[in-house]
Scaffold this active site. Structure first.
Site, PDB file in Angstrom:
ATOM      1  N   GLU A 194      50.516  14.106  19.665  1.00  0.00           N
ATOM      2  CA  GLU A 194      49.711  15.247  19.247  1.00  0.00           C
ATOM      3  C   GLU A 194      50.212  15.946  17.990  1.00  0.00           C
ATOM      4  O   GLU A 194      49.413  16.431  17.195  1.00  0.00           O
ATOM      5  CB  GLU A 194      49.634  16.271  20.392  1.00  0.00           C
TER       6      GLU A 194
ATOM      7  N   SER B 276      44.319  33.498  84.642  1.00  0.00           N
ATOM      8  CA  SER B 276      45.618  33.748  85.279  1.00  0.00           C
ATOM      9  C   SER B 276      46.779  33.820  84.296  1.00  0.00           C
ATOM     10  O   SER B 276      47.873  34.266  84.664  1.00  0.00           O
ATOM     11  CB  SER B 276      45.897  32.662  86.318  1.00  0.00           C
TER      12      SER B 276
END
Length: 701
Positions: free
Chosen positions: A110, A381
């Site tokens: 680049e 329960s």
């Protein structure tokens, strides 16, 4: 007479006087002088103007760049388990946390002269111009990284002179305000790598499932080629194009003296392993937990939604990845794949209150409803331990308190109302049973007798102390868990039992940091001794019987290789097992979202899920017994009489009591005289066994 010709002397040309020559050139010299003066003035003005312009750019602030950063959710081990982002998946990291290979590969392809130019590469621009003229088209660009960064940060990609002028200005400002390394770091954290990934860190995670710092040469060269055209060079879109560009970059690095030819060829030939798009690595684990974290961060801690989605914050959570995997696997294996039955599991470390695992349903993609927090399910329960703890702490019952297990009609509300509970499948002992037997067999008649003795208002008060805030009414049916409670509340309450009566506030978020590491929030979980440690231990001892022979959890006891206490719960539409070890308190619920009735087979699926999860989650932790607190004594009792066991009692049982509540009378039902000698022998024997039991506990811990 001699005659003279002007300008001649002796046949030679005659020179004009110097003064006459200067007069001839004076106009020209004056013009040159004026030109030099004007030019110098112009140059000076241009220099002053340039200086002023550069000074203006230097003092002028750059525009605010709206770069969103992906926020991260981390587990208890510091690993990223999911992300929050609004469209752009971006995770900014310092330059030192990006592989040098990726840095070199990016510069090579680049901007080769990045560290030499001042934002504009004049040599590159000239070279690009020659190539473009030669081909009579725009074949090559010459934008530097700084120019690209300026364009991506502050501008659009429209091709206008005003945009180009602004780009040049911002490029100069970037070079003025930031060092080269800072510009490079900004660029590598900003550039688009395709498929929603912005920046090197997000790209490394997307393509290779690793951090940017861990990228190899081959992986770096592959990534460096993608920003030029993500749709064209993405390996997910076109592997051939991606490989060709990778090799181009590697050869460019060789040409620049960065790599040896052999290294470039080896990297180009390397077979890379990519993370498939759409896998769990990218969608994140523990999705129900992630939604809970978002809710806590935004609604409870005040984190702004935009900050969460775009601010790059890091949320450190309590999630244990091993426990979470165990939970997900246990739920998946516990219910047939073709069944519509749902499940929820939540697990908390009782010592800290940290949430270790959360599964809110069987398939998050099809249904995001988190059943862990559903307050529409009756615990049945599994609520009874809250009742029995209340009775123990109030001193109205002990482990050997007895009630008759037969069909019973109870009256309440000053005799105006009646309540007729029944046992599961109408099975009754037909005789007197004590608390341990009642808990193990889940006897409903014993439970209602207990709540009538202690008072339902006090049971509700105990539930509130344990962190259960679901609506309840002071009626006898409360004993049987008829009022809905969430699995989250149940796990937290049982965690208090496991932690010696100390309730730790459930905690999911440990710390939140902003993108710069500043701490925005740090957890300080509240803790409170809501139950006496001795009473909590006695209850735990009683609940261990659930997994013993004859207990409702006995069928999964072989799956659990460590001390465990818990309670099952079954209603027509819901099935539970809530239990704990010293390290984990876990609630498991199974049922249907629309309240469909459960078959007997479907109702039995909660216990195996609990057992499978508990063993897997604690597989790396040695078994531990529950610590024995002060104020607890253990004596042998006769279950039939509830008194101290004599030598002739055939079913003597070692029972734990809060000191001062143990029986003192010796059973005389089996030929024992109940003499003082018998009591002394029994006490002596128990004292000896008690020391041995405590020694074993100390050694195990």
């Amino acid at each position: 007479m001699m005659k003279f010709r002007i300008g001649q002397s002796g046949g030679r040309k005659r020179r004009l006087p110097v003064s006459i020559q200067l007069e001839k050139w004076m106009p020209l010299l004056a013009r040159v002088k004026r030109w030099l003066l004007y030019s110098g003035a112009a140059l000076l003005l241009m220099f002053i103007a340039a200086f002023c312009f550069l000074y203006y750019l230097r003092v002028q602030a750059l525009p605010a760049s709206a770069i969103s950063q992906t926020s991260q959710m981390l587990d208890a081990q510091g690993h990223v388990i999911d992300t929050f982002h609004a469209g752009e998946n971006r995770q900014s990291v310092p330059l030192k946390q990006i592989s040098p290979y990726l840095v070199e590969a990016t510069l090579a392809i680049e901007d080769q002269r990045f560290y030499d130019h001042l934002g504009f590469d004049m040599r590159g621009m000239a070279r690009a111009a020659l190539i473009n003229v030669e081909h009579m088209s725009r074949k090559q660009g010459a934008s530097t990284l700084t120019q690209q960064l300026a364009r991506n940060l502050y501008l659009t990609h429209e091709r206008t002179w005003s945009r180009k002028l602004k780009e040049a200005m911002y490029t100069i400002q970037l070079e003025m305000h930031y060092s080269k390394d800072e510009i490079l770091a900004l660029y590598l954290n900003q550039i688009y790598y395709g498929h929603g990934a912005y920046g090197a860190e997000a790209a490394a995670q997307l393509y290779f499932g690793k951090h940017a710092s861990e990228l190899t040469l081959a992986e770096s060269a592959m990534l460096a080629g993608i920003p030029k055209g993500p749709k064209y060079y993405s390996p997910y879109m076109d592997m051939k194009n991606a490989k060709d560009r990778q090799r181009t970059i590697l050869q460019t690095m060789v040409n620049q003296g960065i790599l040896q030819q052999e290294a470039a060829e080896a990297a180009g030939a390397e077979l890379l392993s990519f993370v498939p798009l759409g896998t769990s690595k990218q969608t994140g684990m523990a999705p129900y937990f992630r939604d809970y974290i978002r809710y806590m961060a935004v609604d409870k801690l005040g984190i702004d939604e935009r900050t969460l989605s775009e601010g790059g914050i890091r949320i450190y959570t309590t999630l244990d990845p091993d426990a979470q995997r165990a939970a997900e696997e246990a739920v998946a294996a516990g219910i047939p794949e073709d069944s519509e039955q749902q499940a929820a599991l939540v697990s908390i470390d009782p010592r800290t209150g940290y949430i270790k695992a959360m599964v809110g349903g069987r398939d998050y993609r099809s249904n995001q409803y988190n059943r862990v927090f559903a307050k529409t399910r009756q615990p049945g329960s599994s609520f009874k331990p809250v009742l029995y703890l209340t009775a123990l702490q109030e001193g109205v019952l002990t482990p050997v308190s007895q009630f008759k297990s037969t069909p019973t009609i109870f009256t309440y509300d000053e005799g105006r109302k009646t309540y007729s509970p029944s046992n599961y499948n109408s099975k009754y002992a037909g005789d007197f049973i004590d608390m341990r037997q009642a808990i193990a067999s889940s006897d409903n008649i014993y439970a209602v007798n207990s709540i009538m003795t202690v008072g339902p208002e006090k049971v509700i008060g105990m539930a509130r102390k344990l962190g259960i805030d679901s609506p309840m009414k002071p009626v006898p049916s409360l004993a049987l868990g008829t009022f809905p409670i969430s699995p989250f509340e149940m796990a937290s309450a049982f965690g208090t039992f496991a932690n010696g009566g100390v309730r730790m506030e459930p905690t999911a978020i440990l710390r939140i940091e902003d993108s710069k590491g500043k701490v925005l929030y740090e957890a300080q979980p509240a803790s409170e001794q809501v139950v006496d440690a001795a009473h909590a231990y006695v209850l735990t001892s009683l609940m261990e019987s659930v997994f013993d022979t004859g207990g409702t959890g006995n069928r999964v006891s072989a799956m659990i290789k460590r001390p465990v206490a818990g309670k099952t719960g079954t209603t027509a539409t819901d099935a539970w097992l809530v239990g704990y070890t010293p390290e984990l308190a876990t609630a498991v619920w199974v049922g249907y979202d629309k309240g469909r009735k459960l078959t007997s087979v479907e109702a039995r699926r909660a216990a195996p899920i609990f057992a499978s999860y508990t063993e897997a989650a604690l597989s790396a932790i040695p078994p531990k017994i529950f610590p024995l607190p002060d104020g607890v004594v253990s004596v042998y009792v006769d279950p039939d009489s509830g008194k101290l066991a004599g030598k002739g009692c055939p079913n003597r049982r070692l029972e734990s009591f809060v000191s001062g509540t143990q029986p003192v009378e010796v059973c005389g039902l089996h030929g024992d005289a109940g003499s003082e000698a018998s009591q002394e022998n029994s006490a002596r024997e128990e004292k000896s066994r008690g020391w041995w039991k405590q020694l074993k506990r100390w050694w195990t811990n």
